[in-house]
Design a protein around this motif. Structure first.
Motif, mmCIF file in Angstrom:
data_model
loop_
_atom_site.group_PDB
_atom_site.id
_atom_site.type_symbol
_atom_site.label_atom_id
_atom_site.label_comp_id
_atom_site.label_asym_id
_atom_site.label_seq_id
_atom_site.Cartn_x
_atom_site.Cartn_y
_atom_site.Cartn_z
ATOM 1 N N SER A 218 0.338 3.915 7.203
ATOM 2 C CA SER A 218 1.245 3.254 6.269
ATOM 3 C C SER A 218 1.716 1.909 6.797
ATOM 4 O O SER A 218 1.811 0.923 6.046
ATOM 5 C CB SER A 218 2.449 4.160 5.991
ATOM 6 O OG SER A 218 3.373 3.535 5.137
ATOM 7 N N SER A 221 -1.603 -0.547 6.923
ATOM 8 C CA SER A 221 -2.458 -0.731 5.751
ATOM 9 C C SER A 221 -1.985 -1.845 4.830
ATOM 10 O O SER A 221 -2.804 -2.499 4.168
ATOM 11 C CB SER A 221 -2.540 0.573 4.961
ATOM 12 O OG SER A 221 -1.300 0.850 4.328
ATOM 13 N N HIS A 223 -0.555 -1.207 2.170
ATOM 14 C CA HIS A 223 -0.545 -0.555 0.852
ATOM 15 C C HIS A 223 -1.277 -1.396 -0.195
ATOM 16 O O HIS A 223 -0.785 -1.594 -1.315
ATOM 17 C CB HIS A 223 0.889 -0.281 0.393
ATOM 18 C CG HIS A 223 1.607 0.729 1.225
ATOM 19 N ND1 HIS A 223 1.615 2.079 0.930
ATOM 20 C CD2 HIS A 223 2.323 0.591 2.364
ATOM 21 C CE1 HIS A 223 2.328 2.721 1.844
ATOM 22 N NE2 HIS A 223 2.762 1.842 2.728
ATOM 23 N N ARG A 225 -3.649 -1.681 -2.922
ATOM 24 C CA ARG A 225 -4.255 -0.713 -3.844
ATOM 25 C C ARG A 225 -5.742 -0.990 -4.021
ATOM 26 O O ARG A 225 -6.154 -2.103 -4.329
ATOM 27 C CB ARG A 225 -3.548 -0.784 -5.193
ATOM 28 C CG ARG A 225 -3.865 0.387 -6.113
ATOM 29 C CD ARG A 225 -2.887 0.420 -7.259
ATOM 30 N NE ARG A 225 -3.000 1.658 -8.014
ATOM 31 C CZ ARG A 225 -2.123 2.052 -8.922
ATOM 32 N NH1 ARG A 225 -1.071 1.302 -9.171
ATOM 33 N NH2 ARG A 225 -2.294 3.179 -9.583
ATOM 34 N N ASN A 229 -5.574 1.742 0.802
ATOM 35 C CA ASN A 229 -4.833 2.973 0.525
ATOM 36 C C ASN A 229 -5.718 4.201 0.737
ATOM 37 O O ASN A 229 -6.693 4.400 0.003
ATOM 38 C CB ASN A 229 -4.306 2.982 -0.911
ATOM 39 C CG ASN A 229 -2.933 2.356 -1.023
ATOM 40 O OD1 ASN A 229 -2.279 2.111 -0.014
ATOM 41 N ND2 ASN A 229 -2.502 2.085 -2.234
ATOM 42 N N LEU A 233 -1.532 7.731 1.188
ATOM 43 C CA LEU A 233 -0.821 6.542 0.730
ATOM 44 C C LEU A 233 -0.899 6.409 -0.787
ATOM 45 O O LEU A 233 0.075 6.005 -1.436
ATOM 46 C CB LEU A 233 -1.402 5.294 1.391
ATOM 47 C CG LEU A 233 -1.345 5.222 2.920
ATOM 48 C CD1 LEU A 233 -1.877 3.879 3.405
ATOM 49 C CD2 LEU A 233 0.078 5.425 3.423
ATOM 50 N N TYR A 234 -2.054 6.730 -1.349
ATOM 51 C CA TYR A 234 -2.222 6.643 -2.799
ATOM 52 C C TYR A 234 -1.350 7.679 -3.507
ATOM 53 O O TYR A 234 -0.771 7.398 -4.571
ATOM 54 C CB TYR A 234 -3.690 6.837 -3.161
ATOM 55 C CG TYR A 234 -3.983 6.677 -4.627
ATOM 56 C CD1 TYR A 234 -3.793 5.447 -5.255
ATOM 57 C CD2 TYR A 234 -4.455 7.738 -5.383
ATOM 58 C CE1 TYR A 234 -4.054 5.296 -6.611
ATOM 59 C CE2 TYR A 234 -4.730 7.592 -6.734
ATOM 60 C CZ TYR A 234 -4.524 6.368 -7.344
ATOM 61 O OH TYR A 234 -4.786 6.222 -8.680
ATOM 62 N N LEU A 237 2.088 6.330 -3.581
ATOM 63 C CA LEU A 237 2.171 5.255 -4.566
ATOM 64 C C LEU A 237 2.319 5.817 -5.983
ATOM 65 O O LEU A 237 3.144 5.350 -6.776
ATOM 66 C CB LEU A 237 0.920 4.379 -4.470
ATOM 67 C CG LEU A 237 0.876 3.143 -5.372
ATOM 68 C CD1 LEU A 237 1.926 2.137 -4.939
ATOM 69 C CD2 LEU A 237 -0.507 2.497 -5.307
#
Length: 277
Positions: A218, A221, A223, A225, A229, A233-234, A237
């Protein structure tokens, strides 16, 4: 010995109280949450579930998770074998330091691990200009995700192999060496048969940990998309975006992958135990 057998055969209230407490704990902490995840994932129908898990970004997160896991497991397998061989077969200064450092990811928070890599490879790092000149991007890119995953998983394989190699000793290997066998032959014919189940078990544990890593990934990355991810993580989200069905649908895929690994782990344990007997 007689007292031990009596304790094992005891069917008094203490035994059933302990069984009851353990069962209740497992049901509340593990079984019910997993059932809830699967129920919520399919609550609106199979088509909604399929739409959620076949979404473009969902597929990319699944693909990235598999890619990162495969890379981390391969590199950790190589490291685990080399580190285990080094620690159990050679005497040198700093041996205890290396052994301690191998356990470091088990004691350091994944968030801290992510921050360490940010400080090492981020814009404030002394090596950042050189990385930029070489066109290498680590932070907020896939290489950073891979590094974070490797860091949190590299003790698992070596820590499964080291006890086996220690218990095996070196007598067979030394005898083979005296008879003229080469290093690779010794490893293939003598060492590997002893450690193969421990190695496979370590690979399974490493795989499970890599797929579910969240904290360090996390941080590194960004984040992004569809780019950095992974599945955990996805899922976060989607959940933060109030897409609960999508979040639980992808979670169900991750749960099924984890259950598959759990079954594989049990099979390897049984085979290793049977062969050991």
């Amino acid at each position: 010995m007689v007292n031990d057998m009596n304790i094992r055969k005891n069917s008094g209230p203490v035994k059933w109280i302990l069984i009851g407490i353990s069962t209740i704990f497992l049901v509340v902490m593990l079984v019910l949450p997993l059932i809830y995840v699967l129920f919520t994932a399919f609550e609106e129908g199979i088509q909604v579930f399929l739409d959620a898990v076949t979404d473009e970004y969902a597929l990319k997160s699944i693909g990235l998770t598999i890619e990162v896991t495969v890379i981390a497991v391969i590199l950790n397998t190589i490291f685990g074998i080399f580190a285990s061989w080094c620690i159990t077969r050679f005497q040198f200064r700093g041996k205890k330091v290396i052994s301690t450092l191998i356990d470091l990811p088990l004691t350091v928070s994944p968030i801290i691990a992510g921050l360490i890599y940010v400080l090492t490879f981020g814009r404030q790092s002394a090596i950042y200009p050189y990385l930029q000149q070489a066109g290498i991007k680590i932070i907020f890119a896939v290489p950073g995700v891979v590094l974070a995953t490797i860091f949190v998983t590299f003790p698992f394989i070596s820590r499964e192999i080291i006890p086996v190699l220690t218990a095996q000793g070196t007598d067979e290997e030394e005898a083979a060496a005296l008879m003229g066998a080469g290093g690779f032959t010794i490893f293939r014919e003598i060492t590997f048969p002893h450690i193969k189940w421990a190695l496979l078990y370590g690979i399974v544990l490493c795989t499970a940990r890599a797929m579910g890593e969240f904290g360090a990934v996390s941080v590194l990355s960004g984040h992004l998309r569809g780019k950095t991810n992974t599945m955990p993580l996805y899922i976060e989200l989607l959940y933060q975006g109030y897409d609960f069905t999508g979040a639980f649908a992808v979670s169900a895929i991750l749960v099924l992958m984890a259950v598959t690994i759990l079954v594989l782990r049990s099979v390897l344990e049984n085979k290793g135990r049977t062969e050991g007997e």
